[in-house]
Design a protein around this motif. Structure first.
Motif, PDB file in Angstrom:
ATOM      1  N   HIS B  98       0.666  -0.846  -0.200  1.00  0.00           N
ATOM      2  CA  HIS B  98       0.123  -0.234  -0.001  1.00  0.00           C
ATOM      3  C   HIS B  98       0.758   1.266   0.164  1.00  0.00           C
ATOM      4  O   HIS B  98       0.798   2.057   1.209  1.00  0.00           O
ATOM      5  CB  HIS B  98      -1.147  -0.184   1.122  1.00  0.00           C
ATOM      6  CG  HIS B  98      -2.069   0.633   1.438  1.00  0.00           C
ATOM      7  ND1 HIS B  98      -2.511   1.166   0.175  1.00  0.00           N
ATOM      8  CD2 HIS B  98      -2.308   1.769   1.502  1.00  0.00           C
ATOM      9  CE1 HIS B  98      -4.135   2.233   0.022  1.00  0.00           C
ATOM     10  NE2 HIS B  98      -3.724   2.856   1.749  1.00  0.00           N
ATOM     11  N   LEU B 100       0.951   3.456  -2.319  1.00  0.00           N
ATOM     12  CA  LEU B 100       1.111   4.211  -2.923  1.00  0.00           C
ATOM     13  C   LEU B 100      -0.583   4.853  -2.859  1.00  0.00           C
ATOM     14  O   LEU B 100      -1.420   3.484  -2.516  1.00  0.00           O
ATOM     15  CB  LEU B 100       0.937   4.190  -4.662  1.00  0.00           C
ATOM     16  CG  LEU B 100       0.147   3.455  -5.206  1.00  0.00           C
ATOM     17  CD1 LEU B 100       0.005   3.326  -7.390  1.00  0.00           C
ATOM     18  CD2 LEU B 100       0.868   1.774  -5.133  1.00  0.00           C
ATOM     19  N   GLN B 101      -1.599   5.739  -2.764  1.00  0.00           N
ATOM     20  CA  GLN B 101      -3.092   6.392  -2.690  1.00  0.00           C
ATOM     21  C   GLN B 101      -3.571   7.195  -3.992  1.00  0.00           C
ATOM     22  O   GLN B 101      -3.976   6.510  -4.955  1.00  0.00           O
ATOM     23  CB  GLN B 101      -3.731   7.014  -1.436  1.00  0.00           C
ATOM     24  CG  GLN B 101      -2.984   6.477  -0.430  1.00  0.00           C
ATOM     25  CD  GLN B 101      -3.166   7.058   0.955  1.00  0.00           C
ATOM     26  OE1 GLN B 101      -4.792   7.688   0.970  1.00  0.00           O
ATOM     27  NE2 GLN B 101      -2.665   6.662   2.251  1.00  0.00           N
ATOM     28  N   CYS B 102      -3.236   8.522  -4.405  1.00  0.00           N
ATOM     29  CA  CYS B 102      -3.817   9.079  -5.365  1.00  0.00           C
ATOM     30  C   CYS B 102      -2.120   8.349  -6.899  1.00  0.00           C
ATOM     31  O   CYS B 102      -3.188   9.066  -7.493  1.00  0.00           O
ATOM     32  CB  CYS B 102      -3.874  10.943  -4.940  1.00  0.00           C
ATOM     33  SG  CYS B 102      -1.908  11.143  -5.060  1.00  0.00           S
ATOM     34  N   GLY B 103      -1.331   8.513  -6.280  1.00  0.00           N
ATOM     35  CA  GLY B 103      -0.648   8.037  -7.441  1.00  0.00           C
ATOM     36  C   GLY B 103       0.257   8.943  -8.134  1.00  0.00           C
ATOM     37  O   GLY B 103       0.997   8.150  -9.009  1.00  0.00           O
ATOM     38  N   PHE B 104      -0.267  10.307  -7.659  1.00  0.00           N
ATOM     39  CA  PHE B 104       0.394  11.440  -8.585  1.00  0.00           C
ATOM     40  C   PHE B 104       2.202  11.114  -8.601  1.00  0.00           C
ATOM     41  O   PHE B 104       3.074  11.111  -9.190  1.00  0.00           O
ATOM     42  CB  PHE B 104       0.227  12.517  -8.277  1.00  0.00           C
ATOM     43  CG  PHE B 104       0.144  13.647  -9.126  1.00  0.00           C
ATOM     44  CD1 PHE B 104       1.137  14.433  -9.322  1.00  0.00           C
ATOM     45  CD2 PHE B 104      -0.306  13.501  -9.984  1.00  0.00           C
ATOM     46  CE1 PHE B 104       1.489  15.593 -10.371  1.00  0.00           C
ATOM     47  CE2 PHE B 104      -0.046  14.338 -11.222  1.00  0.00           C
ATOM     48  CZ  PHE B 104       0.855  15.367 -11.196  1.00  0.00           C
ATOM     49  N   CYS B 105       2.158  10.944  -7.182  1.00  0.00           N
ATOM     50  CA  CYS B 105       4.019  11.556  -7.314  1.00  0.00           C
ATOM     51  C   CYS B 105       4.454   9.383  -6.604  1.00  0.00           C
ATOM     52  O   CYS B 105       5.432   9.792  -7.401  1.00  0.00           O
ATOM     53  CB  CYS B 105       4.042  11.506  -5.343  1.00  0.00           C
ATOM     54  SG  CYS B 105       3.954   9.653  -4.540  1.00  0.00           S
ATOM     55  N   THR B 106       3.871   9.096  -7.386  1.00  0.00           N
ATOM     56  CA  THR B 106       4.309   7.632  -7.679  1.00  0.00           C
ATOM     57  C   THR B 106       5.460   7.029  -8.627  1.00  0.00           C
ATOM     58  O   THR B 106       6.259   6.612  -8.177  1.00  0.00           O
ATOM     59  CB  THR B 106       3.240   6.751  -7.269  1.00  0.00           C
ATOM     60  OG1 THR B 106       2.448   6.722  -6.047  1.00  0.00           O
ATOM     61  CG2 THR B 106       4.011   5.176  -7.323  1.00  0.00           C
ATOM     62  N   PRO B 107       5.250   7.996  -9.998  1.00  0.00           N
ATOM     63  CA  PRO B 107       5.862   7.022 -10.289  1.00  0.00           C
ATOM     64  C   PRO B 107       7.302   7.946  -9.807  1.00  0.00           C
ATOM     65  O   PRO B 107       8.908   7.476 -10.055  1.00  0.00           O
ATOM     66  CB  PRO B 107       5.796   8.189 -12.204  1.00  0.00           C
ATOM     67  CG  PRO B 107       4.080   7.640 -11.763  1.00  0.00           C
ATOM     68  CD  PRO B 107       3.787   8.200 -10.128  1.00  0.00           C
ATOM     69  N   ARG B 138       1.842  13.468  -0.492  1.00  0.00           N
ATOM     70  CA  ARG B 138       0.574  13.528   0.380  1.00  0.00           C
ATOM     71  C   ARG B 138      -0.200  12.600   1.127  1.00  0.00           C
ATOM     72  O   ARG B 138      -0.410  13.821   2.011  1.00  0.00           O
ATOM     73  CB  ARG B 138      -0.087  15.386   0.194  1.00  0.00           C
ATOM     74  CG  ARG B 138       0.630  16.764  -0.040  1.00  0.00           C
ATOM     75  CD  ARG B 138       1.297  16.873   1.044  1.00  0.00           C
ATOM     76  NE  ARG B 138       0.624  18.013   1.383  1.00  0.00           N
ATOM     77  CZ  ARG B 138       0.729  18.634   3.274  1.00  0.00           C
ATOM     78  NH1 ARG B 138       1.592  17.617   3.832  1.00  0.00           N
ATOM     79  NH2 ARG B 138      -0.006  19.858   3.057  1.00  0.00           N
ATOM     80  N   CYS B 139      -0.186  12.368   0.304  1.00  0.00           N
ATOM     81  CA  CYS B 139      -1.408  11.406   0.675  1.00  0.00           C
ATOM     82  C   CYS B 139      -1.006   9.742   2.267  1.00  0.00           C
ATOM     83  O   CYS B 139      -1.554   9.748   2.487  1.00  0.00           O
ATOM     84  CB  CYS B 139      -1.450   9.688  -0.402  1.00  0.00           C
ATOM     85  SG  CYS B 139      -2.924  11.178  -1.572  1.00  0.00           S
ATOM     86  N   THR B 140       0.600   9.373   1.554  1.00  0.00           N
ATOM     87  CA  THR B 140       0.751   8.005   2.429  1.00  0.00           C
ATOM     88  C   THR B 140       1.852   8.491   3.068  1.00  0.00           C
ATOM     89  O   THR B 140       1.314   7.244   4.380  1.00  0.00           O
ATOM     90  CB  THR B 140       1.257   7.221   1.774  1.00  0.00           C
ATOM     91  OG1 THR B 140       2.712   8.029   1.623  1.00  0.00           O
ATOM     92  CG2 THR B 140       1.141   6.867  -0.255  1.00  0.00           C
TER      93      THR B 140
END
Lengths: 792, 157, 295
Positions: B98, B100-107, B138-140
């Protein structure tokens, strides 16, 4: 019974993830399990579809020219040179665009907002960042070049930047249309009984708790693409939003295009936290511009704009007078709450003063409460809701409880134990009239204190002090409401089983990180005897999905979850009725497992979901007499006006007395959100909120100078915590099911509510040994040192 | 407009575009390369969402002009998963934990972590947190991300 | 946030690079690692008509050593050598340990993969590590223009915030760090709001003992305590000639801070910087002395 063509069987069960803390809380096969998210593969591989990823033919790019002064008359604006610049299609000022507005720009939920609001600044500007012109060009680089060619002259005026000044003086009025800076006020004065309590109680303390300006900062900035096709009469809007249907309603209101000819498409959204829960002024300007120009216009906010001109929050002051008896039991309180609405607040005052008052007593018995809550305009950026917008009530209450505990000479944990509402006292009616039930604040306090080893810590704290080290423990104990009134109270779910036995679900939500595709699929798959991979979840396209007010207010777990569950159960009932008819069995004897419906104990007597679906769609003669064809289901769940979840946050810190730096040693959360659909997602939501709270207290501070100029305009100065600044967060779960179907309660905002109180209290606890009596945010190291020096 | 011919290799494939010198590598990859997995979240080199590998090293693509990458090998997040559509070990670890949440920072995280573990395959927790400190989320609250890096390191041990 | 337009030049030699700078004068800016400059360009806080990209000039890369025995040696680093390469260089770790220890404090590894030694020194941010290290170690900088090459001691290099004494048209082409030799100890101490941020206050220190075990060289340079990195000669003088165990780090630190005029800004007032600066210098000196004595 006709032979069904071969279809892919529903897939084999996926192994639930075990990576997160603790064992799965096993409620069902899927609900309650740490199921891996459906959203992740596309997001991990760079195949998400965020707003800026969308490219449309002939699309133009917009860029705002914004005021760089806080308050001024616009004496001259000349766009001639800008309009002639390379690649520019239009440069719109108020004169060009504002007449195009046909309806109210204020949020759909705030019709009584007294403040003015226009698309572009007309005769004057009222905050740095106020949009003055919109440049539309063939690419963003050229649009920014053209912006530099717009000639604007300002006659600057002194601004009011401090909310106390805006409250106390009419010398500078933010909106010339109004007579003062009062945006809203609600008051219940101290009555004779409370006056008597304050006059006679053994302990009466008054503390002023401050909270500074900080911001939601989603990683994806705001953005919108609007396309107006005058030939088809269709307005199509793509947008990074939490509320796609509200975007449609708002777009219709401001352009005059009827809603049935507007389509809003929300793709993947990179965080919102409240900033994208309503349609911003900037977004409305772009929609109006596209409508006026008859083109596709894209605007993507850059980070500088997002910090300076998007939404601000948390700027509040709460003065609390608290009275208690000899043993510390609370007798009554008065709170005077003030928040800074900025120049153009949204959602009413933009804050949640009424909720601050309503929730102030939180988890404690409080017989009497009087209050005044005020919101004022200032020449600063828009105030809008940010995760737990009313959380100043927990901050103020929990800080003052610690002060009271020390005044009395007892441990703050003990004071809370003496005041917390016991399970046996539920439902308990808070002084504002709101009844709370199905909450467990005492249990979470106990669990958190066990997890953090409260007695052991006090020993360690005393020992450390002997060697000059300052350790502290802080608690944030709270109750969190999930509103279910008005548009927040109803949530739809539509389920369609396809002829091959797979399922599509349509929701009105606007997921922006909460994993709603996954939790929805878990619930549906649980009840239909299939796997999450067999369920597709659709949200965000208003042409395809039912009306709902979007994702926010921690509603998705409780209200959306209940809607999905109730719809899935209706679907299950019809499926079993058809299967029973096909198998000549009783529905009560049937189970669905792996997509196959069989008589319990006799697997040979079975039929697949595909066969049931084929019958329902293509061979209705095979259905039970009188039953309608098809397997489409739609229902709305109506939530109770309020539901509550609760938690206890506790953290220990070490404060370096020389440098003022704070290290968080341990952080524990004991939370009760009822039945958990997916513990990973619950914990993830808490973790994100906690780190935003830690960030707010220790790092994030948006600063204006006395002239209303923003000083923290990039990530170099507005500091977000990184992985190196935050501790490992430990979770404990208490489960008090809600009375709603499924028993799910909300959890999205709690981290940001409990964390600031826990961290501030921990720092204050650490510094008390150095003589620091009273402490308020922000708590960067220089301010901590100043507090230590002042106490000498 | 003064455009320059730019040729580079992205994820093993040649990419040829014409762009102004001032066009950042991030914008070039997204627009001319059609690879929108690399995200822009600050454009001033702090948040790490735009991280790519340039000749194997993790860099902020918002702080490079496309023309500077002429002749280089760039790897974006799209280039980290195997061609059969499965996930790389780092991506798999993020999914399991888990991360990632919104995924925007993930890459940006996935690319940074991939580079980080190549150089430091057996990091301590403190090294992990330091290695992650150049990427913002900001999400996780970073919890799942730290777990994912630990798991990815263990998996390739 | 997109930068303004510029003409881009990619010279392959130092001669071509300085030729371009001479030709375009004030309208041209050299582009090194870009980790500071490109952000400023994106924010449109600055703009130039011409950018001269130094990243493809092989002559500007590399670490070379000149070891002439204990105290005569030097390490010369090409200006465009990446900070990450310096971080991994065994020669630097062995011969200029203070530099090796300071580099990991610079930003994050992604920044260090592009940021350069010369670029950081020429950018002259008073809160950054490399200018302070150059100053502390009495490094010498090579500056080249169409008029030729000259050597500038670090003590003559930093004139004001983000301003060096490099002449228009000059580029920094290399930095030479003297080798301090054995019986040396070094420390980097800084306080930043977050891991990798610029220092609110910080110090780099070096202590060397002579054959008799007395301090014969001391260097204290400060970050974030002025509009340039600050060298504390008066404080150093208190140490030189004394025995390590009679050194009083706190007193020396107080002397070092006393002469400074730290800035007030939104991150910290001057008084805070003084307080923390003194604390960090004392700690760094104690640690340097310990290392010099015990190895």
């Amino acid at each position: 019974m006709t032979e069904s063509p071969q279809r892919a069987a529903p897939s084999a069960p996926a192994a639930p993830a075990t990576g997160a803390t603790g064992a799965p809380s096993a409620i069902g096969r899927l609900v309650g399990q740490r199921v891996r998210r459906k959203e992740d593969p596309r997001l991990l591989t760079g195949h998400g579809r965020y707003l800026d990823d969308v490219v449309l033919p002939g699309m133009l790019h917009a860029h705002f020219l914004r005021s760089d002064v806080a308050r001024a008359r616009i004496t001259r604006i000349d766009t001639t040179a800008a309009r002639a610049a390379e690649g520019v299609v239009a440069v719109l000022t108020a004169a060009d665009l504002n007449p195009h507005l046909v309806g109210d720009m204020h949020g759909t939920l705030s019709p009584d907002n007294p403040g003015p609001l226009l698309p572009l600044a007309e005769h004057d500007v009222r905050h740095v960042g106020d949009p003055v012109a919109l440049i539309v060009a063939s690419n963003r680089y050229l649009a920014e070049d053209a912006a530099e060619l717009v000639e604007v002259e300002y006659e600057t005026l002194p601004p009011v930047v401090d909310m106390e000044q805006a409250l106390s003086s009419d010398d500078i009025v933010v909106h010339a249309e109004l007579s003062d800076n009062l945006c809203s006020r609600m008051e219940e004065p101290i009555d004779d009984e409370l006056r008597r309590i304050f006059d006679t109680a053994p302990y009466v303390i008054t503390e002023t708790v401050l909270q500074h300006r900080y911001l939601p900062v989603p990683m994806e900035t705001r953005g919108v693409i609007a396309v107006w096709d005058r030939h088809t009469g269709q307005l199509e809007i793509r947008i990074s939003t939490q509320s796609p249907h509200d975007v449609r309603t708002t777009a219709g209101r401001i352009t005059g295009v009827p809603e049935h000819q507007i389509r809003v498409i929300m793709g993947d959204v990179g965080g919102g936290f409240g900033q994208k829960a309503y349609v911003a002024r900037d977004e409305q300007v772009v929609i109006l511009a596209a409508h006026k120009l008859g083109r596709a216009v894209k605007w993507v906010e850059d980070r500088h704009e997002n910090l300076v001109a998007a939404t601000h929050s948390r700027t509040e002051r709460v003065t609390v007078t608290l009275a208690a008896d000899e043993s510390g039991q609370l007798l009554g309180a008065h709170i005077d709450h003030l928040d800074d609405a900025g120049a153009y607040p949204v959602m009413g005052s933009g804050g949640a003063g009424a909720f601050v008052v309503m929730m102030f007593s939180g988890p404690y018995r409080l017989p009497k409460l009087a209050y005044r809550t005020t919101s004022v305009y200032t020449n600063t950026c828009t105030r809008a809701p940010y995760r737990g917008p009313w959380q100043a009530e927990t901050l103020a209450r929990e800080q003052v409880m610690d002060v009271l505990a020390h005044r009395i000479g007892i441990d703050p944990v003990e004071l809370r134990r003496r005041n917390v509402v016991h399970r046996s006292e539920l439902p308990y009616t808070m002084p504002g009239g709101m009844p709370i039930a199905e909450v467990s604040p005492e249990e979470t306090l106990d669990q958190a204190m066990t997890m953090i080893d409260h007695p052991g810590f006090r020993v360690e704290q005393a020992r450390a002090l002997d060697t000059g080290r300052c350790l502290g423990l802080g608690i944030g104990l709270y109750i969190e409401p999930q509103p279910g009134m008005g548009p927040y109270g109803s949530e739809p779910a539509q389920i369609r089983m396809q002829p091959d036995g797979h399922v599509a679900v349509y929701l009105g939500s606007g997921s922006h990180g909460q994993g709603l595709e996954t939790t929805t699929a878990q619930i549906v798959a649980e009840h239909l005897g299939i796997e999450p991979e067999d369920v597709s979840v659709h949200q965000g396209d208003t042409d395809a999905t039912p009306y709902a007010f979007g994702t926010g207010g921690s509603r998705s777990g409780p209200i959306l979850g209940a809607a999905v569950r109730q719809t899935a159960l209706v679907a299950r009932e019809k499926i079993l009725a058809i299967a029973a008819h096909l198998l000549e069995a009783s529905p009560d004897d049937l189970d669905i497992d792996g997509g196959v419906i069989a008589v319990a104990g006799t697997p040979a007597i079975s039929v697949s979901l595909a066969q049931v679906a084929m019958t329902a769609y293509l061979n209705p003669a095979g259905l039970p007499p009188g039953m309608d064809a098809g397997l489409d289901f739609s229902s709305r769940y109506q939530a109770p006006p309020f539901m509550f979840s609760n938690a206890c946050h506790a953290c220990t810190v070490e404060v370096d007395p020389v440098t003022g730096t704070v290290t968080i040693l341990r952080y524990v959360v004991s939370e009760d959100c009822g039945v958990m659909i997916n513990p990973n997602i619950v914990e993830g939501q808490i973790d994100g909120g906690v780190v935003q709270g830690i960030g707010g207290v220790l790092y994030e501070h948006f600063v204006y100078d006395g002239d209303g100029n923003p000083l923290t305009t990039t990530f170099l100065d507005y500091l977000l915590p990184t992985a190196a600044e935050v501790p490992e967060i430990e979770h404990g779960h208490i489960e008090t099911p809600a009375m709603t179907p499924g028993g799910y309660k909300g959890v999205g905002e709690g981290g940001a509510i409990g964390a600031p109180a826990a961290v501030v209290n921990a720092v204050a606890d650490a510094l008390r040994a150095l003589g620091v009596e009273s402490l308020s945010q922000p708590l960067g190291p220089a301010r901590i040192v100043a507090a230590i020096e002042a106490a000498r | 407009m003064d455009e320059i011919d730019i040729r580079l290799s992205v994820n093993g494939e040649p990419v040829h575009g014409r762009a102004e010198a001032r066009k950042t590598l991030a914008d070039f990859l997204r627009e001319d390369g059609g690879l929108t997995g690399t995200h822009l979240a600050c454009e001033h080199g702090v948040c790490g969402a735009c991280t790519v590998l340039l000749d194997g090293e993790a860099v902020r693509s918002c702080l490079l002009f496309a023309v500077q990458a002429e002749g280089s090998e760039v790897t974006t997040v799209e280039g980290l998963s195997p061609p059969d559509g499965t996930l790389s070990p780092v991506q798999e670890a993020f999914w399991e934990n888990h991360g990632l949440q919104c995924g925007f920072c993930t890459p940006g995280f996935v690319v940074s972590v991939t580079a980080f573990l190549r150089r430091n395959p057996d990091p301590t927790d403190e090294e992990i947190r330091e290695g992650l400190s150049g990427n913002l989320c900001r999400c996780t609250g970073y919890q799942g991300i730290v777990r994912a890096v630990r798991a990815a390191a263990r998996a390739s041990a | 946030m997109k930068p303004s337009r510029f003409r881009y030049h990619r010279p392959g030699t130092i001669a071509d690079a300085v030729g371009l700078l001479a030709e375009h004068g004030e309208d041209a800016k050299p582009l090194a690692g870009g980790q500071s400059l490109v952000a400023l360009l994106a924010l449109r806080l600055t703009s130039f008509e011409h950018l001269v990209d130094l990243n493809r000039i092989p002559e500007l890369q590399g670490v070379s050593t000149d070891e002439q025995g204990d105290e005569q040696g030097a390490v010369t680093i090409g200006a465009m050598t990446r900070q990450s390469a310096v971080e991994r260089s065994g020669d630097v770790a062995r011969l200029v340990p203070l530099l090796a220890r300071a580099v990991p404090f610079i930003g994050h590894f992604q920044i260090r993969n592009r940021g350069t030694i010369g670029g950081s020194i020429a950018h002259a941010d008073p809160a950054s590590e490399l200018p302070a290290v150059a100053l502390a170690l009495d490094a010498r900088v090579l500056a080249t223009s169409t008029a030729g090459t000259r050597t500038v001691p670090a003590s003559d290099l930093f004139s004001s915030t983000w301003t060096t004494t490099l002449e228009p048209g000059e580029i920094l082409t290399g930095v030479t760090f003297p080798v301090w030799g054995p019986r040396s100890g070094f420390a980097v101490e800084e306080l930043a709001r977050r891991r990798g941020d610029f220092a609110i206050a910080g110090t780099v220190c070096g202590i060397r003992l002579d054959a008799a075990g007395l301090i014969d060289r001391a260097a204290i340079a400060l970050m974030g305590m002025g509009d340039t990195p600050v060298r504390c000669h008066a404080a150093e003088a208190l140490l030189v000639g004394s025995a390590p165990d009679s050194a009083e780090p706190a007193a020396v630190a107080a002397e070092a801070i006393d002469a400074t005029e730290p800035p007030d800004d939104i991150h910290a007032p001057a008084s805070y910087r003084r307080r923390v600066g003194a604390h960090l210098v004392a700690r760094a000196l104690a640690s340097s002395i310990r290392e010099a004595v015990h190895g």
